[in-house]
Structures are given as C-alpha cells and as structure tokens.
Design an enzyme around this catalytic site. Structure first.
Site, PDB file in Angstrom:
ATOM      1  N   LYS A   1      -6.690  -2.846   5.222  1.00 47.41           N
ATOM      2  CA  LYS A   1      -6.056  -1.581   5.615  1.00 47.41           C
ATOM      3  C   LYS A   1      -6.366  -1.266   7.082  1.00 47.41           C
ATOM      4  CE  LYS A   1      -5.596   3.224   3.938  1.00 47.41           C
ATOM      5  NZ  LYS A   1      -6.090   4.205   2.956  1.00 47.41           N
TER       6      LYS A   1
ATOM      7  N   SER B   1      -2.574   6.633   0.239  1.00 44.01           N
ATOM      8  CA  SER B   1      -2.258   6.146   1.566  1.00 44.01           C
ATOM      9  C   SER B   1      -2.327   4.633   1.736  1.00 44.01           C
ATOM     10  CB  SER B   1      -3.200   6.808   2.572  1.00 44.01           C
ATOM     11  OG  SER B   1      -4.531   6.396   2.355  1.00 44.01           O
TER      12      SER B   1
ATOM     13  N   SER C   1      -6.135   7.304  -2.887  1.00 48.44           N
ATOM     14  CA  SER C   1      -5.393   6.432  -1.964  1.00 48.44           C
ATOM     15  C   SER C   1      -5.465   4.944  -2.251  1.00 48.44           C
ATOM     16  CB  SER C   1      -5.857   6.685  -0.526  1.00 48.44           C
ATOM     17  OG  SER C   1      -5.238   7.824  -0.003  1.00 48.44           O
TER      18      SER C   1
END
Lengths: 92, 486
Positions: B81, B156, B180
């Site tokens: 990420k 997210s 997330s």
C-alpha cells in the site's frame, strides 16, 4: 456549524478554504455533528477514557546514542534547502 | 512449464513451495505478474505506482542468491500500500501533497519483506491518507472492482485488495484504521486480516490515527495470510506501541480444530439495513461452522450503534494532529505564499483532497477549546464502553462472527457526495478497531450477479492464529475465493 465557525476552524487547521468550499463544509460538518450528537445520550459519568486500546507495559529502552538520518537524507525531500537547512520565508 | 498468467494465479504459498523446490524462478513469477498487470491494469487501476524495473532487478538478484535455508518469501512478488514507506520508491498516500515523496528509509514491514526475500511490484492505490471506504479519494484516480468494473473495490486499501483479486500480485500489504483492510477484502473476494493493535510495528506507516492504525495482509487464502503475518509481526523497539508478545507459527496453527469452539453472534450486527444477500451468506457461514462442530451463541454488543460516531471523533482528532506535519517545509509539494503562514495554508489547501480536509476540520473542531470535553473526551469514554462490550461478549464465546460490510460492493460515485452515508458503510468494522481487536474478513461466495460477499471473524487480543485457522477450516469445505471473469 455556521460559516464563521468553519472559517475559524479552517484557520486553526491551516487551511485556506474558498467560499464555495466553506459553504459545502458547513453543510457537511453540520450533518456529521448532528449524527455524532447521539453520544450525548450515553451516561459516561465515571468512565475512564480509552487512549490506547491494548494494555501494554511501559516501553523503556536504554538511552543510548544511535546514528540518526544524515543531513543530506533528511533534506532529500524538502522543497527548498541550502544544503544544510530547510529554507522558509522570513518570519521576522 | 506453466503459462505466464497461470503463475500469477498461484497463491503465495504455492509459489513459495515451487520456488523452494526449484521448479519456478522469481523472475518467472515476477514476469507473470507484470504480464498480468499489463493485461488488466488499464481497467482495474490497482497500482498508484508500478516499480517494474526495480522488481525485475530484485527478482534476478533473488534467483542469483538463493540462501540456505530459503527465507519465507524468497522471490515472491507482492504489492505494498502506498502509505507504507519504501526507501527510494514512491510513497504518496494517494495525495497530491506527497506526489514527489520518496522515503529515505524503509518502514519496519518493508525491512521485514526485504529480509524475507519478497519482490515489491509496486505501490497499491488507496484513498488519500487512508481516509475513505471506496478508493475514490485517491488523487491518482479510483481503483475499480475486478469483479465488476463499475463498482468500487472498497477502501482505503482498495488497490491492495483489487491487485490480489485480479492476480496482479501474489499477495499485498494494506493498512486498517476503521476497516480499511477488511472492507476492501470483502468487496474484492479475498482474505484481509487486521492484526491486534500493536502486533505489527507502525514505524514507517504514514500515520492517520495512531491509536487505531495497523498494517496487515490481503491474500488469496488463509495460509497466505498466515505466511505474510508471520513475516511482518513482532516487536519493534522503534514503535513504542508495538507489542512484545511472542509471534506464533501461524501457518502451523492453521490445522487447529473448529470443533468445540463457541462462536458468538452479536445480535446488533443483524438489524435493519443489512442487505439480504449479505445476511444469507453470513447465516450460511454460521451453518458451515456448526457442521464442523462449533457451537453458536447469541451475544450482545450494546454500544454498536455509537461506534461510528465515536470513531469519527477519535480518528479525526488524531488525524488533525498527525497531518499537521504536512506543511510544505520538510517534504511534499510546497505552494509559495507571502509569508510562512501563507505557505502552510496554501500548501495544505492545494495539496489535500476534500475528504482529508473534511476530517482535519472535524478533528480540529473536536479538539478545540470549548468543545474538547463534549466531543473528543466523550468519544474516548464511549470507546471504553465499546471495549467493555467485547470483554463481556468474550466471557461467553471464543470468537465472534459478523458481516464485514452491510452491502455488496456499491457503484462508483454512489456515495461520493454523501460523506455520512460513506462513513456508515464501515459500521461492522469500526468497533473492532476501537477495541484494538484482531479481525479477518474472508470470502463467503457471491451474489446472484457475481459480486463478492464476505464475513468477519473477531478474536481476543493476539488471537490471530485462531482466526486464520477458522478461515482455513472454512476454505477446506470447498468455499474458496471467487475468481473475477477479468
């Protein structure tokens, strides 16, 4: 949250909100604050606040000197430097 | 030899076994993932930054070295990420403000990946500074759900989930503050584990809400999550909130029995607003576990309804403080101004997107003089009540089973103009985060239209091994992840 309050909070948050943005923020934050107001109905008298979700011991370590980032690396991402310091507009 | 695209479809542990046996090289695996990325990335957009040249060079180096014994992820291509610092590789948090940022050090988890021999294929797209539930808040454009390109992948960590689901990588790391990792894993039909707060070091994870943030794996199955968690878990002296608890062998623990366990079903998680397809899938998962010898008991988490409100005060307060560092002085894209204050304000105004500004505003308000006790202080007290709910529930059961998200993946743009509705899509993941508990989302089939569905298992602190064993047992009944038609 009215427009004046949005502007006041915006200044505290160091945001240069435009007029349109201020108006949208006022609507949205008002709705969100109306929603979170449901917490008022809960009695939390005498309830200890949680700042940390998992109980761990104190994190101690030896106060030993270790290498830190070299100046060059610390400045590598800065928008403006003189090779030794960060450069910012004059404040005096 | 297998065709390229077949290698990208391997699980992390299958690839590990083949590399260990000398049947496949890191270069072949990496090239297969790169080929797959080129095939589907135009429609999925899972990556914020592809680091193909570096990955191929890293793969060649892995193939040349092959230490004995082979470290656990040797030569295996994964995605990371974009809010996890990787030295020399872009780390932009999906923000315009950090468009040019390249960290000068590795995060703890990036160091662990390097020591384990992984190959980093690129940085996965995300909602800006991890604030969002749809991956639409990225300055680099949204990610699309590989199972239906008109729909969101969740957020997210939407890029991480989509990249795994579309076989663009073997596995990925994400971060979870209020759901997330779990919600995008659910939306994309993969396994996503949020570890116990403190299980994985946050050193080098760009901070959103420091009392909630955790890094964790998004993978094709439970064994992969066990493998990846084993690599990244453990104490880090550079993160004072990281836990000293020993790290078990998660992979060995996968074979633990389901029979004899008691699963709590929180009644508040099955109320109005729950999509019938989601409920049916969770009820079917409960039946599967009962058939494996688990017993179920209804439990109550009375403060469930207050969790979203509590979270959006605690998390935004912490964010407003953490994001103070983005002022255009030490890093990031600076906007010039007439004086220093003007530089700060213009840099932040230009650099942050609408959702990030909204949360900074809410958090600044909740912490400001005259409002602190009524908002932030109140939320911290309710957080205690939420933790107490879980403590009481775990007196009656070993773990909890709930839906991960109230609906199947929604359409791109559907909730973008309505922040509060977007926040409510995290309703089943948020209380867990406030209590610092570990939880995993795992695939439980699809809707009639082929959209992924998932369920969430919640454990006691540091009970990740049991959660993964439960998911492994579910998979062993023949219920694996759905494959996108892509």
């Amino acid at each position: 949250m009215d427009l004046a309050e949005v502007k006041r909070i915006g200044a505290l948050a160091r945001l240069d909100l435009g007029e349109e943005e201020t108006a949208a923020m006022s609507d949205q934050l008002t709705r969100i604050l109306d929603y979170v107001a449901q917490l008022e109905a809960l009695d939390t008298t005498g309830v200890e606040p949680t700042t940390h979700p998992v109980t761990l011991g104190e994190a101690f370590r030896d106060d030993a000197v270790r290498p830190s980032l070299p100046t060059e690396a610390a400045l590598a991402n800065a928008p403006a430097t003189d090779g030794a310091s960060f450069i910012v507009p004059r404040i005096l | 030899m297998a065709a390229d695209s077949d290698l990208a479809r391997l699980t992390l542990h299958e690839a590990r076994d083949r590399v260990t046996a000398g049947e496949v090289t890191s270069a072949e695996l990496t090239e297969a993932c790169v080929a797959r990325i080129e095939e589907v990335e135009g429609s999925v957009h899972a990556f914020a930054h592809r680091t193909t040249d570096e990955a191929l060079a890293q793969a060649a180096a892995r193939d040349a070295a092959r230490p004995d014994p082979l470290p656990p992820l040797w030569g295996l291509p994964i995605a990371v990420k974009d809010n996890i610092c990787t030295q020399g590789l872009p780390t932009t948090c999906g923000s315009k403000l950090l468009a040019n940022f390249r960290p000068v050090y590795d995060s703890f988890v990036a160091r662990r990946l390097e020591e384990a021999g992984a190959v980093i294929l690129g940085k996965a797209n995300m909602d800006e500074f991890a604030m969002g539930s749809s991956c639409e808040n990225s300055a680099l454009g949204p990610t699309h759900n590989p199972h239906d390109l008109e729909r969101v992948p969740g957020g997210s960590s939407g890029g991480s989930a989509a990249a795994v689901a579309a076989d663009e990588c073997l596995a990925a790391l994400g971060s979870d503050t209020g759901g997330s990792i779990r919600q995008p894993a659910c939306f994309c039909g993969v396994v996503g584990l949020k570890p116990t707060y403190g299980r994985v070091s946050r050193n080098g994870l760009v901070a959103f809400a420091s009392s909630l943030d955790q890094i964790g794996p998004l993978t094709k199955d439970a064994r992969d999550a066990a493998l990846l968690l084993g690599v990244i878990a453990g104490h880090d002296p550079d993160d004072s909130t990281s836990a000293c608890q020993p790290v078990p062998n998660y992979e060995a623990a996968l074979e633990a029995e389901v029979a004899g366990l008691t699963i709590g079903i929180p009644k508040e998680y099955f109320g109005g607003g729950l999509d019938p397809a989601v409920e049916e899938a969770v009820r079917a998962a409960i039946a599967t576990y009962e058939s494996l010898g688990a017993t179920t008991v209804e439990v109550s988490l009375p403060h469930t309804e207050q969790a979203v409100a509590t979270y959006y005060l605690v998390a935004t307060a912490e964010a407003s403080s953490n994001l103070g560092r983005f002022d255009g002085i030490r890093y990031g894209v600076r906007q010039e101004g007439k004086d220093l204050l003007d530089v700060y304000k213009r840099t932040r105004e230009e650099g942050f997107g609408a959702e990030v500004k909204r949360r900074i505003m809410l958090g600044t308000f909740a912490l400001s003089a005259g409002y602190y006790d009524a908002y932030y202080g109140k939320a911290m007290a309710v957080r205690t009540l939420i933790r107490n709910d879980f403590d009481a529930a775990f007196g009656q059961c070993d773990l909890l089973l709930t839906p991960t998200a109230p609906t199947p993946p929604f359409r791109l743009g559907e909730k973008l103009d309505d922040p509060l509705t977007m926040y409510l899509s995290d309703i089943f993941t948020i209380a867990v985060s406030l209590a610092g508990l570990p939880a995993v989302s795992f695939p439980t089939g699809t809707t009639a239209a082929g959209l992924p569905l998932g369920a969430q298992l919640i454990g006691r602190h540091f009970d990740e091994a049991r959660l993964l064993a439960m998911v492994h047992a579910f998979e062993a009944t023949g219920q694996g992840r759905p494959l996108p038609a892509l």
